[in-house]
Design an enzyme around this catalytic site. Structure first.
Site, PDB file in Angstrom:
ATOM      1  N   ARG A  39      -3.782  10.615  16.223  1.00 14.55           N
ATOM      2  CA  ARG A  39      -3.012   9.105  16.424  1.00 14.55           C
ATOM      3  C   ARG A  39      -2.809   9.199  18.189  1.00 14.55           C
ATOM      4  O   ARG A  39      -2.966   8.203  18.550  1.00 14.55           O
ATOM      5  CB  ARG A  39      -1.605   9.468  15.902  1.00 14.55           C
ATOM      6  CG  ARG A  39      -0.854   8.080  16.399  1.00 14.55           C
ATOM      7  CD  ARG A  39       0.551   8.563  15.581  1.00 14.55           C
ATOM      8  NE  ARG A  39       1.596   7.289  16.259  1.00 14.55           N
ATOM      9  CZ  ARG A  39       2.497   7.022  15.482  1.00 14.55           C
ATOM     10  NH1 ARG A  39       2.800   7.236  14.208  1.00 14.55           N
ATOM     11  NH2 ARG A  39       3.402   6.212  16.079  1.00 14.55           N
TER      12      ARG A  39
ATOM     13  N   LYS B 119       2.501   4.597   1.363  1.00 15.75           N
ATOM     14  CA  LYS B 119       2.614   5.183   2.802  1.00 15.75           C
ATOM     15  C   LYS B 119       2.323   6.613   2.516  1.00 15.75           C
ATOM     16  O   LYS B 119       3.108   7.329   2.033  1.00 15.75           O
ATOM     17  CB  LYS B 119       3.866   4.989   3.406  1.00 15.75           C
ATOM     18  CG  LYS B 119       4.219   5.540   4.474  1.00 15.75           C
ATOM     19  CD  LYS B 119       5.589   5.047   5.342  1.00 15.75           C
ATOM     20  CE  LYS B 119       5.483   5.129   6.813  1.00 15.75           C
ATOM     21  NZ  LYS B 119       5.315   6.637   7.310  1.00 15.75           N
TER      22      LYS B 119
ATOM     23  N   ARG C 216       3.153  -2.380  17.990  1.00 15.81           N
ATOM     24  CA  ARG C 216       4.002  -2.512  16.832  1.00 15.81           C
ATOM     25  C   ARG C 216       4.675  -3.695  16.594  1.00 15.81           C
ATOM     26  O   ARG C 216       5.828  -4.080  17.157  1.00 15.81           O
ATOM     27  CB  ARG C 216       5.009  -1.441  17.295  1.00 15.81           C
ATOM     28  CG  ARG C 216       6.015  -0.786  16.365  1.00 15.81           C
ATOM     29  CD  ARG C 216       6.950   0.318  17.027  1.00 15.81           C
ATOM     30  NE  ARG C 216       6.608   1.383  17.413  1.00 15.81           N
ATOM     31  CZ  ARG C 216       6.178   2.481  16.444  1.00 15.81           C
ATOM     32  NH1 ARG C 216       6.564   2.358  15.281  1.00 15.81           N
ATOM     33  NH2 ARG C 216       5.731   3.548  16.712  1.00 15.81           N
TER      34      ARG C 216
ATOM     35  N   ARG D  21      -2.241  10.485  10.954  1.00 13.50           N
ATOM     36  CA  ARG D  21      -3.467   9.375  11.357  1.00 13.50           C
ATOM     37  C   ARG D  21      -4.467   9.836  11.761  1.00 13.50           C
ATOM     38  O   ARG D  21      -4.802  10.806  12.554  1.00 13.50           O
ATOM     39  CB  ARG D  21      -2.757   8.241  12.293  1.00 13.50           C
ATOM     40  CG  ARG D  21      -3.204   7.140  12.320  1.00 13.50           C
ATOM     41  CD  ARG D  21      -2.770   6.080  11.358  1.00 13.50           C
ATOM     42  NE  ARG D  21      -3.222   4.887  11.579  1.00 13.50           N
ATOM     43  CZ  ARG D  21      -2.595   3.915  11.953  1.00 13.50           C
ATOM     44  NH1 ARG D  21      -1.344   4.043  12.428  1.00 13.50           N
ATOM     45  NH2 ARG D  21      -2.980   2.494  12.173  1.00 13.50           N
TER      46      ARG D  21
ATOM     47  N   LYS E 174       6.998  -0.834   7.559  1.00  9.97           N
ATOM     48  CA  LYS E 174       6.980   0.368   6.820  1.00  9.97           C
ATOM     49  C   LYS E 174       8.346   0.275   6.189  1.00  9.97           C
ATOM     50  O   LYS E 174       9.357   0.347   6.672  1.00  9.97           O
ATOM     51  CB  LYS E 174       6.840   1.798   7.579  1.00  9.97           C
ATOM     52  CG  LYS E 174       8.036   1.759   8.668  1.00  9.97           C
ATOM     53  CD  LYS E 174       7.494   2.974   9.798  1.00  9.97           C
ATOM     54  CE  LYS E 174       8.694   2.892  10.833  1.00  9.97           C
ATOM     55  NZ  LYS E 174       8.201   3.742  11.839  1.00  9.97           N
TER      56      LYS E 174
ATOM     57  N   PHE F 207      -7.475   3.390   5.118  1.00 14.31           N
ATOM     58  CA  PHE F 207      -6.768   2.118   4.653  1.00 14.31           C
ATOM     59  C   PHE F 207      -7.238   0.664   5.621  1.00 14.31           C
ATOM     60  O   PHE F 207      -6.745  -0.461   5.254  1.00 14.31           O
ATOM     61  CB  PHE F 207      -5.138   1.939   4.822  1.00 14.31           C
ATOM     62  CG  PHE F 207      -4.547   2.832   6.112  1.00 14.31           C
ATOM     63  CD1 PHE F 207      -4.766   2.123   7.069  1.00 14.31           C
ATOM     64  CD2 PHE F 207      -4.206   4.028   5.429  1.00 14.31           C
ATOM     65  CE1 PHE F 207      -4.083   2.888   8.311  1.00 14.31           C
ATOM     66  CE2 PHE F 207      -3.438   4.875   6.985  1.00 14.31           C
ATOM     67  CZ  PHE F 207      -3.461   3.833   8.132  1.00 14.31           C
TER      68      PHE F 207
ATOM     69  N   GLU G  28      -5.409   7.892   6.753  1.00 17.32           N
ATOM     70  CA  GLU G  28      -4.254   9.034   6.907  1.00 17.32           C
ATOM     71  C   GLU G  28      -4.841  10.134   6.236  1.00 17.32           C
ATOM     72  O   GLU G  28      -5.404  10.080   5.198  1.00 17.32           O
ATOM     73  CB  GLU G  28      -3.084   8.559   6.395  1.00 17.32           C
ATOM     74  CG  GLU G  28      -1.802   9.502   6.555  1.00 17.32           C
ATOM     75  CD  GLU G  28      -1.029   9.099   7.707  1.00 17.32           C
ATOM     76  OE1 GLU G  28      -1.392   8.504   8.453  1.00 17.32           O
ATOM     77  OE2 GLU G  28       0.254   9.826   7.656  1.00 17.32           O
TER      78      GLU G  28
ATOM     79  N   GLU H 279       1.011  -1.178   0.042  1.00 19.33           N
ATOM     80  CA  GLU H 279       0.052   0.028  -0.073  1.00 19.33           C
ATOM     81  C   GLU H 279       0.800   1.233  -0.056  1.00 19.33           C
ATOM     82  O   GLU H 279       2.006   1.278   0.534  1.00 19.33           O
ATOM     83  CB  GLU H 279      -0.688   0.053   1.325  1.00 19.33           C
ATOM     84  CG  GLU H 279      -2.320   0.414   1.326  1.00 19.33           C
ATOM     85  CD  GLU H 279      -2.896   0.080   2.519  1.00 19.33           C
ATOM     86  OE1 GLU H 279      -2.136   0.325   3.826  1.00 19.33           O
ATOM     87  OE2 GLU H 279      -4.108  -0.316   2.559  1.00 19.33           O
TER      88      GLU H 279
END
Ligand code: AMP
Length: 548
Positions: A271, A251, A411, A256, A417, A340, A300, A249
């Protein structure tokens, strides 16, 4: 006082396991104040999903302490002591607080007993709600009132609490484990309930009152934001080796947002779970227009220029800061949503569904503004997508495990990423191959070499990241240097230097250098460099060995 005594005991306990035991005991004994206490031990007044801030700066706290310490103590004195002792809790504990009978002295003289946890919570919530003219005075009065009634040990933890730092070694993990231990439920079910509710107080009470069955029935709630799922840095190699196929996808370089729509109103959260509905009116309008059913989406917001191309993310942050003058900013810079993920749709929580199913659901909800998800097992295609994303002005790509669940706050390894390489190599073109299909009449793949003294040793081929236009230019640039041709292969004299990105350098027998670049990507022609200035085999060896 009881809470302060327990906090003192917890602070003094160095072993993590025993800390969990002490916190569990505190939770067992907390009674009606359980929910508040699960937050206070972490130095917070509001649940994690609630973006409300106390907004008490250090100077306000020092002033309140000074006021409660008597007429001969000033805020400057407090600061001086802090510089000496180094910690505000200890400073507060050492002051001779109380007995100030001023008009504003909260509870002064009316025979109230000591502070309770519930009272402190109520006072601080009232304080957080104070706004507008005179609110600083209201805050100061409230704080002063609390400190004025505090015993030394209470003052230690009160000062830390209002500044948001309890410093007793209790974080979210400890609270999770302590809830499990105190109420005899599994850590996993506590963890899951925490992820979907983002409210440790609610989870503790549910565990105590309804056990595992209660925890299992905790669901997402519209208007109660969960933590965003986070990504780690990673490469296409990591992704394809671990999952075989990767969902790729763009970035987006923005901010966010979590979109909550209850069928009627739209709320947007940042975020860090602050409510950013007001600063983003066009996103609200878009969502309101598009959604027919209640939903929670993740995405985003990106600032765009007149042509619809992305602008750097600082532009979005400007919008967040200028909360109060949105109309003016709106004229300055347009923003759009790139959704997303979909966490909830029409009464169904989707967290445990695989990414591909969630994304499909998302595509069903919105006609526009949905990220494009490409599932591939081809490293070359990943590189092409990355080149295209960069070309379009985006930050890079995200690689996601197509099968993975949505894990709030985590995470983990399921989202990677992949930003552009920081490091590139300057390599000499020593060969090429004719292209295929549409590109049959131009040189399409270029053999790259590093300099080794006066020789050149090959270490890879690059075909990715080159537009049709660039290919035509490269053909013209290289043709005069062609030495010979065999079949589709062309031998080229060292003359042209390419800047090339890559993911990894590996030892490999395929090329004469003994090394191979993994996923080489064309960045540009270094017209300013001659082959003698290209990177040397020495440098390649050092890079391969992990040195720079
Ligand atoms: P970083 O801020 O560098 O840690 O990268 C993670 C952030 O990238 C996320 O928190 C999102 O705000 C942002 N992001 C941009 N595009 C995407 C995407 N397609 N999927 C997930 N996160 C994205």
């Amino acid at each position: 006082a009881e809470f302060a005594a327990r906090a003192d005991e917890i602070e003094a306990e160095p072993a993590d396991l025993k800390t969990v035991g002490l916190v569990a005991n505190l939770f067992e004994d907390a009674g009606d104040e359980l929910s508040i206490i699960t937050r206070f031990v972490q130095g917070r007044v509001f649940p994690a999903h609630d973006g409300t801030k106390l907004d008490i700066g250090p100077s306000l706290c020092y002033e309140a302490l000074a006021k409660a310490a008597g007429t001969n103590v000033s805020a400057e004195d407090i600061e001086a002591r802090l510089a000496d002792i180094g910690e505000i809790g200890a400073v507060a504990e050492g002051l001779d607080l109380g007995g100030q009978q001023g008009l504003a002295a909260f509870g002064a003289g009316d025979g109230q007993d000591g502070l309770t946890v519930a009272e402190v919570d109520a006072e601080l919530r009232g304080l957080a709600a104070a706004a507008g003219a005179g609110s600083t005075d209201t805050k100061l009065d409230t704080l002063f009132g609390l400190f004025n009634r505090a015993e030394p040990l209470e003052a230690r933890f009160l000062a830390r609490l209002v500044l948001g730092e309890m410093r007793i070694g209790v974080g979210e993990g400890t609270v999770r484990d302590a809830i499990a231990e105190a109420f005899e439920v599994s850590v996993e079910s506590v963890e899951r309930a925490l992820q979907v509710s983002n409210d440790c107080g609610l989870v503790a009470e549910t565990a105590r009152d309804e056990g595992t069955a209660g925890l299992d029935s905790v669901h997402l709630e519209i208007g109660r934001p969960v933590k965003a799922m986070l990504a780690q840095a990673g490469t296409a190699v990591d992704a394809l080796e671990s999952w075989n196929t990767a969902a790729v996808e763009t970035k987006f370089d923005g901010a966010r947002v979590q979109v909550h729509y209850d069928g009627d109103t739209v709320q947007l959260f940042s975020r860090n779970l602050e409510d950013v509905t007001d600063p983003l009116p066009e996103v609200v309008e878009f969502v309101d227009d598009q959604l027919d059913v209640p939903a929670i989406l993740d995405g985003e917001v990106v600032a765009i220029d007149d042509a619809g191309d992305p602008l750097p993310f600082q532009e979005i942050l400007r919008r967040f800061r200028r909360k109060h003058d949105v109309a003016a900013t709106r004229e300055d810079v347009a923003v759009e949503l790139n959704a997303f993920d979909c966490l909830h749709a029409d009464g169904e929580d989707l967290l445990d569904e695989p990414l591909t199913a969630r994304h499909e659901c998302l595509s069903g909800l919105l006609d526009a503004g949905v990220s494009e998800l490409t599932i591939t097992s081809e490293a070359d295609q990943v590189a092409d997508l990355e080149a295209a994303a960069l070309e379009a002005g985006h930050e890079g790509i995200m690689l996601k495990n197509p099968e993975s669940a949505y894990t709030p706050g985590n995470r983990g390894q399921n989202w990677l990423k992949r930003k552009p390489d920081v490091e590139t190599l300057d390599l000499v073109v020593t060969g090429a191959e004719w292209g295929e299909g549409r590109r049959a009449n131009v040189l399409g793949t270029f053999l790259l070499s590093a300099r080794d003294g006066d020789d050149y040793e090959t270490l890879g081929k690059v075909a990715t990241g080159i537009t049709d236009e660039e290919l035509a230019d490269l053909h013209e640039l290289l043709e005069p240097h062609v030495r010979s041709e065999t079949g589709t292969e062309v031998d080229i004299e060292p003359a042209v230097v390419f800047e090339v990105g890559y993911e990894e350098i590996q030892a490999s027998p395929t090329y004469s250098s003994g090394y191979a670049l993994r996923f080489p990507r064309f960045v540009g022609v270094r017209a300013d460099k001659s082959p003698a200035d290209a990177d040397s085999l020495d440098r390649i060896e050092r890079l391969a060995a992990g040195q720079s």
